[in-house]
Scaffold this active site. Structure first.
Site, PDB file in Angstrom:
ATOM      1  CD1 TRP A  14     -33.126 -76.289 -22.052  1.00 22.67           C
ATOM      2  CD2 TRP A  14     -32.161 -76.369 -24.068  1.00 22.67           C
ATOM      3  NE1 TRP A  14     -34.085 -76.642 -22.954  1.00 22.67           N
ATOM      4  CE2 TRP A  14     -33.524 -76.696 -24.204  1.00 22.67           C
ATOM      5  CE3 TRP A  14     -31.355 -76.352 -25.189  1.00 22.67           C
ATOM      6  CZ2 TRP A  14     -34.109 -77.007 -25.439  1.00 22.67           C
ATOM      7  CZ3 TRP A  14     -31.931 -76.649 -26.432  1.00 22.67           C
ATOM      8  CH2 TRP A  14     -33.284 -76.968 -26.547  1.00 22.67           C
ATOM      9  NE  ARG A  35     -24.353 -67.401 -13.439  1.00 22.50           N
ATOM     10  CZ  ARG A  35     -25.008 -68.447 -13.937  1.00 22.50           C
ATOM     11  NH1 ARG A  35     -25.555 -69.328 -13.120  1.00 22.50           N
ATOM     12  NH2 ARG A  35     -25.134 -68.611 -15.247  1.00 22.50           N
ATOM     13  CE  LYS A  82     -35.791 -81.916 -23.073  1.00 26.04           C
ATOM     14  NZ  LYS A  82     -34.884 -82.538 -24.063  1.00 26.04           N
ATOM     15  CB  SER A 114     -27.325 -77.291 -24.957  1.00 23.90           C
ATOM     16  OG  SER A 114     -26.416 -77.912 -24.068  1.00 23.90           O
ATOM     17  CE  LYS A 165     -34.255 -86.298 -22.324  1.00 22.40           C
ATOM     18  NZ  LYS A 165     -32.932 -85.663 -22.117  1.00 22.40           N
ATOM     19  CD  GLU A 255     -33.368 -80.930 -13.844  1.00 25.08           C
ATOM     20  OE1 GLU A 255     -33.809 -81.557 -12.870  1.00 25.08           O
ATOM     21  OE2 GLU A 255     -33.303 -79.684 -13.885  1.00 25.08           O
TER      22      GLU A 255
END
Length: 309
Positions: A14, A35, A82, A114, A165, A255
């Site tokens: 994303w 990183r 999200k 994405s 969602k 998520e």
């Protein structure tokens, strides 16, 4: 608008997609992640907009790090995460606002897979902020002929649409994994939307927001695409795979798993009926099988339909 500097926090799929959108619009983009060796302070020096595309687990630590830095008062923080915080049950923007009370906060959310965006396929999204001028400024940064950006002032509704969602996408994956057919999938999504509205309005969001891109739009995209990680979780469970095995094969974070857990806590606290989300939670906890979750939903008490709530 003239070119500005945008810093993207998070180099996952994303974050990379958002970086590509800003570059296509002609802006200077910096990409930062844990990183990389570049210090956070260096990455945000002189930037006008910071976009947080970190996972929900990384929001609070990142907010703490930015809080320790001296940010210009005109710098805008855009949340593109999200999820719900498992400790405070706050949304990402609420976490950001608590940590950075003097910064303008916006939320970017919509039916934005994405991988499709990185391929240059057309898409649309919503930028929400309590300050419409802030939302408009962010809109102009990301808008392009291939990426249409709308604005609104319901930051909570925009955020909750994209968050809730994900739980429903797990249910949709189960539905397809069990080969239940189009009728069942349509019924599921039709009842999922008023459940999302019921939760959102109880928490202070506007019902109309959930009929837009960040609600219904994101619900349709995520519940119908194998590109969705949350959909993949539900599909894998319906195939008889263990949750840990499904997660091991994912590229990124689903998520909806954490959101389901936090959502049940909120629903219990606020006494909000969440039949679909609750069965998803029970499935993720290993309390029931996908078939039992389906039976629990189908055998609920009969009642009149209320398509709003």
């Amino acid at each position: 608008m003239s070119a500005i500097t945008v810093t993207i926090l998070g180099a996952g799929a994303w974050g990379l997609a958002l970086a590509e959108l800003a570059r296509r619009a002609g802006h200077s983009v910096r990409l930062w992640s844990r990183r990389l060796e570049e210090p956070l302070a260096t990455a945000i020096a002189g930037t006008e907009i910071i976009v947080s595309a970190v996972s929900m687990a990384g929001v609070t630590p990142m907010a703490d790090r930015l809080q320790a830095l001296s940010l210009p008062s005109n710098l805008i923080l855009v949340s593109a995460t999200k999820g719900l915080d498992p400790v405070t049950t706050r949304t990402p923007s609420q976490v950001w606002q608590a940590a950075l009370p003097h910064q303008a906060i916006a939320v970017l959310s919509g039916p934005n897979l994405s991988q499709e965006i990185q391929q240059g396929l057309p898409a649309a999204t919503v930028v929400a902020s309590r300050d419409l001028a802030t939302a408009t400024q962010v809109q102009q940064v990301f808008a392009s002929p291939r990426f249409r950006v709308y604005t609104n002032t319901d930051i909570l509704g925009t955020e909750l649409g994209g968050t809730l969602k994900n739980v429903m996408a797990i249910a949709a994956g189960v539905c397809d994994g069990l080969c239940l057919g189009t009728n069942a999938k349509s019924a599921l999504l039709t009842r999922a939307l008023p459940e999302m509205i019921r939760i959102g309005t109880r928490l202070g969001a506007k019902a109309d927001t959930f009929f837009g891109l960040s609600g219904l739009g994101d619900l349709l995209a995520t519940c119908n695409s194998p590109l969705s990680r949350n959909y993949q979780v539900g599909y894998g469970l319906a195939q008889g795979r263990r949750l840990n095995d499904v997660l091991a094969s994912l590229k990124g974070t689903a998520e909806g798993i954490n959101t389901a857990r936090v959502l049940v806590a909120i629903a219990d606290r606020e006494q909000i009926p969440i039949p679909v989300a609750r069965e998803v939670y029970r499935l993720l906890q290993g309390e029931i099988t996908p078939q039992a979750a389906l039976a629990a939903l189908m055998e609920r008490d009969l009642k009149p339909e209320d398509p709003r709530f």
